[in-house]
Design a protein around this motif. Structure first.
Motif, mmCIF file in Angstrom:
data_model
loop_
_atom_site.group_PDB
_atom_site.id
_atom_site.type_symbol
_atom_site.label_atom_id
_atom_site.label_comp_id
_atom_site.label_asym_id
_atom_site.label_seq_id
_atom_site.Cartn_x
_atom_site.Cartn_y
_atom_site.Cartn_z
ATOM 1 N N GLU A 337 39.813 58.603 25.437
ATOM 2 C CA GLU A 337 38.614 58.611 26.701
ATOM 3 C C GLU A 337 39.164 57.637 27.809
ATOM 4 N N LEU A 362 32.588 64.749 31.042
ATOM 5 C CA LEU A 362 31.734 63.846 30.123
ATOM 6 C C LEU A 362 32.768 63.223 29.039
ATOM 7 N N ASP A 424 28.453 63.361 19.039
ATOM 8 C CA ASP A 424 27.619 62.475 19.609
ATOM 9 C C ASP A 424 26.859 62.927 20.890
ATOM 10 N N TRP A 425 26.309 64.142 20.825
ATOM 11 C CA TRP A 425 25.564 64.671 21.931
ATOM 12 C C TRP A 425 24.379 63.752 22.233
ATOM 13 N N THR A 427 24.106 60.869 22.763
ATOM 14 C CA THR A 427 24.281 59.733 24.037
ATOM 15 C C THR A 427 25.438 60.299 24.839
ATOM 16 N N ARG A 428 26.346 61.084 24.414
ATOM 17 C CA ARG A 428 27.252 61.660 25.421
ATOM 18 C C ARG A 428 26.807 63.328 25.867
ATOM 19 N N ASN A 429 26.117 62.839 27.011
ATOM 20 C CA ASN A 429 25.553 64.131 27.584
ATOM 21 C C ASN A 429 25.297 63.814 28.982
ATOM 22 N N GLN A 433 24.763 60.109 31.153
ATOM 23 C CA GLN A 433 25.966 59.540 32.077
ATOM 24 C C GLN A 433 25.525 59.676 33.493
ATOM 25 N N SER A 439 30.182 55.580 33.990
ATOM 26 C CA SER A 439 30.424 56.603 32.920
ATOM 27 C C SER A 439 31.591 57.353 33.505
#
Length: 529
Positions: A337, A362, A424-425, A427-429, A433, A439
Motif C-alpha cells: 500500500e 482504495l 478487510d471490506w 474497514t477498507r471501503n 476512506q 486515505s
C-alpha cells in the motif's frame, strides 16, 4: 487540447461495480447510480468492460450480439440512461469493442459453421487439417492448448487465439471489417465517446499460416503460448490499415470539442507500439509500467522506461500510462500500500493521459479466491493442462466487487457476490476512506485535481538527478516530482527553493529550501519558486 488528453480514464468492470437487482453481479443501473462518485473523484471518462449479450464463457469478451445488452447487465434503455446522465455530469463514456473474435453462439459463426458453402464461411478462419492430420499449424491459444478446434461437421479447423468458444474473425474479409464498423456506428449514433479496442495488435494473421518459431525462454510450467515467438499471429503489417479504417469511422462522428477516441489494447515493445499512433490510434495503451516498471521498481529502471517512451514520440503523439486493469494483479498487491501511493503519484504527474482501474483508489488488494469459487476461464483451462501455470491465481483476484461501505456485503449487493469481497471490506471501503483525510482515496482525488495545473498537463518531462533510491523528474519549468522508492529516509538537492504542495502522506504542505527531505515510502510534488 482534446478532452481525451486532459481526462483521466477510469476503467469500470461492470460485474463488480454495483449490483442493483440482487443477483450478486453488477449492472448498468449500478454504474449509473455511482456516477456521482466518479464525478467527485475527478475523472473525465469511464471505460466500460463488455456488457454485450454473451454466453459469458469469458465474461463478455465472447460476444453473441454486439448491439444488445446482456440481461445480466440490464437493457439498452438502461445504457442510454447511463450515457445521458454521464454526459450531464461532464463524463465521457468509452465502450470495450471486441473485434478480433466473437462467441461461437454469434449468428455469424453459426452460419459460418453450418457448411463450407455458407456465404459467411469466410467470415472466420477455417483451414484443412495438416497433411498428417491434426491442427493446421503450431499456433497456440492464450488460454492454453492449440489455437485450432476441429469442427466435425465440416471437417475443418477454425482458429481461436483464446477459448474454443471465441472463434477469430477473418479481418482479411472486407465484409467482416464493414460489419465491425457498423457496430461502431451503432454505438456512436447512441452517443458514446469512443472505444477501447480489445487485442488490437492481433487482428491480422499471417496469410501463409506458417508455424511460429520456438521461444528460447520457454520452460515447463509456462503457458502453452509461451512455447513460441509470435511473428505470424501478432502485429502483422495489415493491422495498420485496419486501424486506419476504424479511425475513419470515428472521425466521421467527431466534431469540434467532441472528438471520438480510440484506445488500443496493444502488448508490444515501445518501439513497435508507437507505430499505432501513425496508423490512427489516439492512445495505443502503454503497458510498460505494468510489464517492466512494477516488476523492477527502481529509479533507474523507471527513468529508462519514461525516457525511452518520450524519445519515441513525435510532436503529434500524446503519451498515456496505466498501472492496472482487469487482466493484471492489483497494484497494492504488487507494491504494497505504501508504494502504491507513490505509484499513483507517478501515474498522475507524468505527461500524458492516465488510465485508472476501479478500486485501486482504495488500495484494494488482490483477493485470494477459494478453488471452488474460481471463475477465470483462462485459469481453469491452464490449470487443467499444466500443474504450475504462469498465473497460479488467475485474474479473479483483480476483479472482486467494489466495497462501498460497512453494510452487509459492502453495499455492493443484497446477495452473495459473484466473487468474494476483500477480507478487510468493513474497514477498507469507499465510505470509510471518504472520512479519513489521509486515505488512499483522498490522495488519488488530490492528485487528479492537481494534474489540472497547466504545466502538469502540458509541460515537458525531464529526468532530474537523484540518488539513494529516489526517482525525480521535472514537469515544465515549475514542478518537481520526487518519489522515494525505498523504506528508508532520503534527501534530494533541489534546483531552487520551492513548496511541497502534495505528499503521499497527506500531512504536509510547506516551504522547502535547497534540500527536500523524504520520509520512507514518500512521494512529494514540489512547486518550485
Amino acid at each position: 487540447m482534446s478532452w481525451w488528453q486532459e481526462a483521466v480514464i477510469y476503467q469500470v468492470y461492470p460485474r463488480s461495480f454495483q449490483d442493483t437487482d440482487g443477483d450478486g453481479i453488477g449492472d448498468l443501473e449500478g454504474i449509473r447510480r455511482r456516477l456521482p462518485y466518479l464525478k467527485s473523484l475527478g475523472v473525465g471518462a469511464l471505460w466500460l468492460s463488455p456488457f454485450y449479450r454473451s454466453p459469458m464463457r469469458d465474461f463478455g469478451y465472447d460476444v453473441a450480439d454486439y448491439c444488445q445488452v446482456d440481461p445480466t447487465f440490464g437493457t439498452l434503455e438502461d445504457f442510454d440512461r447511463l450515457l445521458r446522465e454521464a454526459h450531464a455530469l461532464g463524463l465521457k463514456v468509452l465502450l470495450d469493442l471486441v473485434p478480433n473474435h466473437t462467441s461461437d453462439q454469434h449468428p455469424w459463426f453459426l452460419e459460418s459453421r453450418s457448411s463450407r458453402e455458407n456465404p459467411k464461411r469466410d467470415w472466420y478462419i477455417w483451414r484443412d487439417p495438416a497433411p498428417q492430420g491434426g491442427p493446421p499449424n503450431n499456433w497456440q491459444s492464450f488460454f492454453g492448448g492449440p489455437a485450432w478446434t476441429l469442427d466435425e461437421g465440416t471437417g475443418q479447423y477454425y482458429l481461436h487465439l483464446f477459448l474454443p468458444e471465441q472463434p477469430d474473425l477473418n479481418w482479411q474479409n472486407p465484409e467482416v471489417r464493414e460489419a465491425i464498423q457498423e457496430v461502431m456506428r451503432f454505438w456512436l449514433k447512441r452517443g458514446v465517446d469512443g472505444f477501447r479496442v480489445d487485442v488490437l495488435w492481433l487482428l491480422a494473421k499471417d496469410p501463409l499460416f506458417r508455424d511460429e518459431p520456438g521461444s528460447p525462454h520457454w520452460r515447463p510450467g509456462l503457458p502453452d503460448r509461451a512455447r513460441h515467438e509470435h511473428p505470424f499471429t501478432e502485429d502483422q503489417p495489415e493491422t495498420y490499415a485496419y486501424v486506419r479504417e476504424m479511425r475513419q469511422v470515428l472521425d466521421a462522428f467527431s466534431e469540434p470539442g467532441r472528438e471520438r477516441v480510440m484506445v488500443g489494447e496493444i502488448y508490444l515493445p515501445l518501439s513497435r507500439l508507437v507505430r499505432y499512433y501513425r496508423a490512427g490510434c489516439h492512445l495505443p495503451f502503454n503497458f510498460s509500467l505494468i510489464t517492466e516498471g512494477l516488476p523492477d521498481w527502481r529509479p533507474e529502471n523507471l527513468a529508462r522506461l519514461v525516457e525511452a517512451y518520450e524519445g519515441l514520440l513525435t510532436r503529434w503523439d500524446w503519451p498515456n500510462w496505466v498501472l492496472g486493469n482487469h487482466d493484471q494483479p492489483r497494484l497494492a498487491s504488487r507494491l504494497g500500500e505504501a508504494q502504491a501511493r507513490v505509484a499513483a503519484t507517478l501515474l498522475f504527474t507524468l505527461r500524458g493521459t492516465p488510465t485508472w482501474y476501479y478500486g485501486d483508489e482504495l488500495a484494494l488488494p488482490g483477493v485470494e479466491i477459494p478453488p471452488e469459487r474460481v471463475q477465470d476461464p483462462a485459469l481453469r483451462r491452464q490449470r487443467d493442462r499444466a500443474p504450475t501455470p504462469l498465473l497460479p491465481l488467475g485474474r479473479d483476484p483483480s476483479r472482486t466487487p467494489m466495497p462501498w461501505d460497512a453494510s452487509p456485503r459492502a453495499g455492493f449487493s443484497t446477495a452473495e457476490p459473484w466473487l468474494p469481497l476483500n477480507p478487510d471490506w468493513p474497514t477498507r471501503n469507499v465510505a470509510a476512506q471518504e472520512q479519513d483525510p489521509r486515505s488512499m482515496l483522498q490522495l488519488v482525488r488530490r492528485l487528479i485535481a492537481l494534474r489540472k495545473e497547466p504545466e502538469l498537463l502540458h509541460g515537458a518531462y525531464r529526468t532530474y538527478r537523484a540518488a539513494g533510491g529516489v526517482y525525480a523528474y521535472l514537469r515544465g519549468e515549475g514542478w518537481l516530482v520526487a518519489l522515494n522508492l525505498t523504506d528508508r529516509a532520503q534527501a534530494l538537492d533541489l534546483p531552487r527553493k520551492g513548496r511541497v504542495v502534495l505528499s503521499t502522506h497527506l500531512d504536509r504542505e510547506e516551504g522547502v529550501g535547497e534540500t527536500l527531505a523524504l520520509r520512507p515510502d514518500e512521494g512529494a510534488v514540489v512547486r518550485l519558486g
